[in-house]
Design a protein around this motif. Structure first.
Motif, PDB file in Angstrom:
ATOM      1  N   MET A  35       0.827  -1.214   0.000  1.00 22.94           N
ATOM      2  CA  MET A  35       0.000   0.000   0.000  1.00 22.94           C
ATOM      3  C   MET A  35       0.857   1.258   0.000  1.00 22.94           C
ATOM      4  N   LEU A  36       2.025   1.228   0.668  1.00 18.54           N
ATOM      5  CA  LEU A  36       2.938   2.372   0.604  1.00 18.54           C
ATOM      6  C   LEU A  36       3.474   2.562  -0.809  1.00 18.54           C
ATOM      7  N   LEU A  37       3.791   1.453  -1.478  1.00 21.43           N
ATOM      8  CA  LEU A  37       4.237   1.539  -2.870  1.00 21.43           C
ATOM      9  C   LEU A  37       3.125   2.064  -3.776  1.00 21.43           C
ATOM     10  N   LEU A  38       1.905   1.620  -3.549  1.00 17.28           N
ATOM     11  CA  LEU A  38       0.763   2.107  -4.323  1.00 17.28           C
ATOM     12  C   LEU A  38       0.557   3.596  -4.095  1.00 17.28           C
ATOM     13  N   THR A  39       0.661   4.022  -2.849  1.00 18.37           N
ATOM     14  CA  THR A  39       0.507   5.441  -2.530  1.00 18.37           C
ATOM     15  C   THR A  39       1.590   6.270  -3.218  1.00 18.37           C
ATOM     16  N   ALA A  40       2.833   5.798  -3.147  1.00 18.72           N
ATOM     17  CA  ALA A  40       3.932   6.521  -3.810  1.00 18.72           C
ATOM     18  C   ALA A  40       3.710   6.584  -5.316  1.00 18.72           C
TER      19      ALA A  40
END
Length: 122
Positions: A35-40
């Protein structure tokens, strides 16, 4: 069809997070990393992908049901951690306050500022 594509996007980022967690031996959940990668990726892209938006809305409505198994699981191990009640309460209170403050700060930074409205009395 958009929902299926959006689900595949989410699954792809989950698998990418799992790959990174396994490869780098990180002590973090693969879902959180994904989810952090998706947000970035969304921040770098500058706009929301329509397929991800199509699958996100129904999932938000089911959020309480998705969290429920973890909450129910706590009741089975509650006796094992009864002597840590003070630390647990402090962690919950401090974590909640930090979460709320972080959300407010991010909203104030990310929300577009609206100019003050002029009244019609002039």
């Amino acid at each position: 069809m958009n929902v299926i594509k959006g689900f595949l996007w989410l699954l792809g980022f989950l698998l990418l997070g799992d790959l990174l967690v396994t490869w780098l031996q990180l002590p973090i959940s693969a879902g959180v990393v994904g989810m952090l990668l998706l947000t970035a990726w969304l921040i770098l892209r500058g706009r929301l992908h329509t397929d991800i938006a199509a699958v996100s809305q129904p999932l938000i409505a089911l959020l309480a049901m998705l969290i429920m198994p973890g909450v129910v699981g706590v009741f089975f191990v509650l006796g094992d951690y009864a002597h840590f009640w003070l630390a647990a309460v402090l962690a919950l209170v401090v974590g909640t306050l930090l979460s709320v403050l972080t959300t407010l700060w991010l909203m104030s930074r990310m929300m577009p500022r609206q100019p003050p409205r002029e009244s019609d009395d002039d």
